[in-house]
Design a protein around this motif. Structure first.
Motif, PDB file in Angstrom:
ATOM      1  N   ASP A   1      11.041   1.818   3.140  1.00  0.00           N
ATOM      2  CA  ASP A   1      10.189   2.593   4.047  1.00  0.00           C
ATOM      3  C   ASP A   1       9.608   3.807   3.336  1.00  0.00           C
ATOM      4  OD1 ASP A   1      10.333   0.942   6.233  1.00  0.00           O
ATOM      5  OD2 ASP A   1      12.021   1.984   7.158  1.00  0.00           O
ATOM      6  N   ARG A   2      10.352   4.354   2.370  1.00  0.00           N
ATOM      7  CA  ARG A   2       9.803   5.458   1.567  1.00  0.00           C
ATOM      8  C   ARG A   2       8.582   4.973   0.787  1.00  0.00           C
ATOM      9  NH1 ARG A   2      15.768   6.637  -0.826  1.00  0.00           N
ATOM     10  NH2 ARG A   2      16.703   7.473   1.090  1.00  0.00           N
ATOM     11  N   GLY A   3       8.711   3.774   0.206  1.00  0.00           N
ATOM     12  CA  GLY A   3       7.577   3.206  -0.520  1.00  0.00           C
ATOM     13  C   GLY A   3       6.422   2.891   0.400  1.00  0.00           C
ATOM     14  N   ARG A   4       6.720   2.381   1.579  1.00  0.00           N
ATOM     15  CA  ARG A   4       5.675   2.054   2.550  1.00  0.00           C
ATOM     16  C   ARG A   4       4.951   3.313   3.008  1.00  0.00           C
ATOM     17  NH1 ARG A   4       5.319   0.501   8.091  1.00  0.00           N
ATOM     18  NH2 ARG A   4       7.509   0.986   8.487  1.00  0.00           N
ATOM     19  N   MET A   5       5.691   4.424   3.104  1.00  0.00           N
ATOM     20  CA  MET A   5       5.088   5.688   3.492  1.00  0.00           C
ATOM     21  C   MET A   5       4.040   6.126   2.469  1.00  0.00           C
ATOM     22  SD  MET A   5       7.067   9.238   4.457  1.00  0.00           S
ATOM     23  CE  MET A   5       7.448   8.723   6.139  1.00  0.00           C
ATOM     24  N   LEU A   6       4.342   5.964   1.196  1.00  0.00           N
ATOM     25  CA  LEU A   6       3.388   6.326   0.150  1.00  0.00           C
ATOM     26  C   LEU A   6       2.176   5.395   0.171  1.00  0.00           C
ATOM     27  CD1 LEU A   6       5.864   7.067  -2.794  1.00  0.00           C
ATOM     28  CD2 LEU A   6       4.680   8.730  -1.353  1.00  0.00           C
ATOM     29  N   CYS A   7       2.410   4.100   0.440  1.00  0.00           N
ATOM     30  CA  CYS A   7       1.305   3.140   0.535  1.00  0.00           C
ATOM     31  C   CYS A   7       0.380   3.489   1.699  1.00  0.00           C
ATOM     32  CB  CYS A   7       1.857   1.725   0.710  1.00  0.00           C
ATOM     33  SG  CYS A   7       2.723   1.068  -0.731  1.00  0.00           S
ATOM     34  N   LEU A   8       0.964   3.846   2.835  1.00  0.00           N
ATOM     35  CA  LEU A   8       0.164   4.227   3.997  1.00  0.00           C
ATOM     36  C   LEU A   8      -0.655   5.484   3.719  1.00  0.00           C
ATOM     37  CD1 LEU A   8       2.613   3.587   6.987  1.00  0.00           C
ATOM     38  CD2 LEU A   8       0.443   2.425   6.559  1.00  0.00           C
ATOM     39  N   ALA A   9      -0.030   6.444   3.049  1.00  0.00           N
ATOM     40  CA  ALA A   9      -0.745   7.681   2.722  1.00  0.00           C
ATOM     41  C   ALA A   9      -1.968   7.376   1.866  1.00  0.00           C
ATOM     42  CB  ALA A   9       0.193   8.648   1.996  1.00  0.00           C
ATOM     43  N   HIS A  10      -1.817   6.465   0.918  1.00  0.00           N
ATOM     44  CA  HIS A  10      -2.943   6.096   0.052  1.00  0.00           C
ATOM     45  C   HIS A  10      -4.067   5.481   0.876  1.00  0.00           C
ATOM     46  CE1 HIS A  10      -5.249   3.818  -2.974  1.00  0.00           C
ATOM     47  NE2 HIS A  10      -4.834   4.738  -3.828  1.00  0.00           N
ATOM     48  N   SER A  11      -3.709   4.610   1.805  1.00  0.00           N
ATOM     49  CA  SER A  11      -4.704   3.948   2.641  1.00  0.00           C
ATOM     50  C   SER A  11      -5.431   4.931   3.557  1.00  0.00           C
ATOM     51  CB  SER A  11      -4.027   2.862   3.492  1.00  0.00           C
ATOM     52  OG  SER A  11      -4.913   2.303   4.422  1.00  0.00           O
ATOM     53  N   MET A  12      -4.705   5.941   4.047  1.00  0.00           N
ATOM     54  CA  MET A  12      -5.274   6.863   5.028  1.00  0.00           C
ATOM     55  C   MET A  12      -6.097   7.979   4.404  1.00  0.00           C
ATOM     56  SD  MET A  12      -2.085   7.257   7.671  1.00  0.00           S
ATOM     57  CE  MET A  12      -1.386   5.834   8.525  1.00  0.00           C
ATOM     58  N   LEU A  13      -5.990   8.169   3.104  1.00  0.00           N
ATOM     59  CA  LEU A  13      -6.746   9.224   2.441  1.00  0.00           C
ATOM     60  C   LEU A  13      -8.188   8.802   2.180  1.00  0.00           C
ATOM     61  CD1 LEU A  13      -4.143  10.518  -0.183  1.00  0.00           C
ATOM     62  CD2 LEU A  13      -5.164  11.875   1.654  1.00  0.00           C
ATOM     63  N   THR A  14      -9.077   9.784   2.202  1.00  0.00           N
ATOM     64  CA  THR A  14     -10.462   9.541   1.808  1.00  0.00           C
ATOM     65  C   THR A  14     -10.503   9.243   0.311  1.00  0.00           C
ATOM     66  OG1 THR A  14     -10.771  11.895   1.328  1.00  0.00           O
ATOM     67  CG2 THR A  14     -11.334  11.143   3.547  1.00  0.00           C
ATOM     68  N   PRO A  15     -11.604   8.658  -0.182  1.00  0.00           N
ATOM     69  CA  PRO A  15     -11.756   8.538  -1.637  1.00  0.00           C
ATOM     70  C   PRO A  15     -11.640   9.935  -2.264  1.00  0.00           C
ATOM     71  CG  PRO A  15     -13.421   7.255  -0.511  1.00  0.00           C
ATOM     72  CD  PRO A  15     -12.727   8.053   0.548  1.00  0.00           C
ATOM     73  N   ASP A  16     -10.852  10.063  -3.290  1.00  0.00           N
ATOM     74  CA  ASP A  16     -10.566  11.352  -3.942  1.00  0.00           C
ATOM     75  C   ASP A  16      -9.738  12.280  -3.071  1.00  0.00           C
ATOM     76  OD1 ASP A  16     -11.989  10.672  -6.255  1.00  0.00           O
ATOM     77  OD2 ASP A  16     -13.879  11.375  -5.393  1.00  0.00           O
ATOM     78  N   GLY A  17      -9.111  11.757  -1.991  1.00  0.00           N
ATOM     79  CA  GLY A  17      -8.237  12.563  -1.149  1.00  0.00           C
ATOM     80  C   GLY A  17      -6.994  12.988  -1.900  1.00  0.00           C
ATOM     81  N   LEU A  18      -6.273  13.970  -1.335  1.00  0.00           N
ATOM     82  CA  LEU A  18      -5.127  14.569  -2.015  1.00  0.00           C
ATOM     83  C   LEU A  18      -3.832  14.314  -1.255  1.00  0.00           C
ATOM     84  CD1 LEU A  18      -6.765  18.014  -2.862  1.00  0.00           C
ATOM     85  CD2 LEU A  18      -6.305  16.167  -4.494  1.00  0.00           C
ATOM     86  N   LEU A  19      -2.778  13.991  -1.993  1.00  0.00           N
ATOM     87  CA  LEU A  19      -1.443  13.828  -1.419  1.00  0.00           C
ATOM     88  C   LEU A  19      -0.537  14.923  -1.968  1.00  0.00           C
ATOM     89  CD1 LEU A  19       0.778  12.221   0.128  1.00  0.00           C
ATOM     90  CD2 LEU A  19       1.179  10.978  -2.012  1.00  0.00           C
ATOM     91  N   PHE A  20       0.072  15.689  -1.063  1.00  0.00           N
ATOM     92  CA  PHE A  20       1.055  16.714  -1.441  1.00  0.00           C
ATOM     93  C   PHE A  20       2.439  16.149  -1.169  1.00  0.00           C
ATOM     94  CE2 PHE A  20       3.532  20.615  -0.184  1.00  0.00           C
ATOM     95  CZ  PHE A  20       3.595  21.169  -1.455  1.00  0.00           C
ATOM     96  N   LEU A  21       3.249  16.093  -2.203  1.00  0.00           N
ATOM     97  CA  LEU A  21       4.600  15.536  -2.103  1.00  0.00           C
ATOM     98  C   LEU A  21       5.616  16.593  -2.510  1.00  0.00           C
ATOM     99  CD1 LEU A  21       6.482  13.000  -1.752  1.00  0.00           C
ATOM    100  CD2 LEU A  21       6.118  12.562  -4.195  1.00  0.00           C
ATOM    101  N   ALA A  22       6.619  16.814  -1.671  1.00  0.00           N
ATOM    102  CA  ALA A  22       7.691  17.768  -1.984  1.00  0.00           C
ATOM    103  C   ALA A  22       9.027  17.082  -1.745  1.00  0.00           C
ATOM    104  CB  ALA A  22       7.572  19.027  -1.130  1.00  0.00           C
TER     105      ALA A  22
END
Length: 273
Positions: free
Chosen positions: A176-197
């Protein structure tokens, strides 16, 4: 006459959300939650689950105060008297990238997953439109929603920034952690940013994850590292990634646990679905 002893208040008491709890007590509750949730998941996935042991674990989770207690302790850690939350790191990076100077393009759309406060980005209201979200909302302005259950089609390419601060490590299942990252990629705009802590030990002292392994996993998913911040002996690690094209040919390499190092390590892992 003997002195009257003041009654002690348990560290898991959820009646008050002040920062009177010590950093040590807050971390103790949070760590115990992670241990219990992991055991709970393992028992539920076992073919012959021990109902009695599972009941004891769920009872202890309730005794700790449930998710409300976890949220309270995490919120205390974000108080100004504790150095503030991780949003300060993200804000500084965005300012450094001159993203607040984009009035003509409109505000940046930020999805803040795991938000414990509704106004973490109040100082940036002129250039960031924030949607705070959490499993259990503590405020009317925080959307109550499980990120993993969001409609992927509705949110595809919708968000300029997604913040996953101390969220991925709270998900019990590595897949599910991996799926969360996959979903984030799909939901971001082209050149969108992901902040991970993440807590630093998740990467620095894991049996299954290293800094290099995380970087290669993110590359495969289609995330290019823009910023990274951590220090030896610290408690947290932060990353900022930009959405890019992934190398899906090697996805299979990250669909199982692989031991990266031996010794006395924790078992934190991220597995792709």
């Amino acid at each position: 006459m003997p002195r009257t002893r003041k009654k002690k208040i348990p560290i898991t008491n959820t009646d008050k959300a002040s920062s009177s709890s010590t950093p040590t007590s807050s971390r103790t509750v949070i760590r115990r939650f992670h241990v219990l949730l992991k055991k709970q998941r393992q028992l539920k996935n076992a073919s012959s689950a021990n109902a009695e042991v599972l009941g004891e674990i769920e009872h202890e989770i309730d005794e700790l105060g449930g998710l409300a207690a976890y949220q309270r302790m995490s919120s205390i850690g974000q108080g100004n008297d504790r150095g503030g939350g991780s949003e300060k790191v993200l804000i500084q990076w965005l300012i450094h990238m001159e993203l607040r100077k984009r009035e003509a393009k409109g505000k940046l759309r930020l999805l803040e997953v795991g938000a414990l406060k509704p106004d973490n980005y109040r100082t940036c209201m002129s250039w960031i439109d924030t949607t705070p979200m959490d499993l259990r909302s503590r405020h009317p302005s925080i959307v109550e929603q499980d990120f993993l259950l969001m409609d992927e089609d509705e949110n595809r390419g919708k968000w300029d920034i997604i913040s996953l601060s101390l969220v991925v490590n709270f998900v019990p299942d590595p897949r599910d952690r991996g799926r969360m990252l996959c979903l984030a990629h799909s939901m971001l705009t082209p050149d969108g940013l992901l902040f991970l802590a993440l807590p630093l030990p998740c990467v620095e002292n894991s049996r299954y994850l290293t800094f290099d392994k995380l970087q290669s996993l993110m590359d495969v998913l289609g995330f290019t590292e823009v910023q990274r911040k951590w220090k030896k002996g610290g408690k947290m690690a932060y990353w900022l990634y930009r959405k890019s094209e992934g190398d899906h040919k090697t996805l299979h390499e990250y669909r199982k646990k692989t031991v990266c190092r031996q010794g006395d390590r924790n078992n934190f892992a991220i597995i792709l679905p």
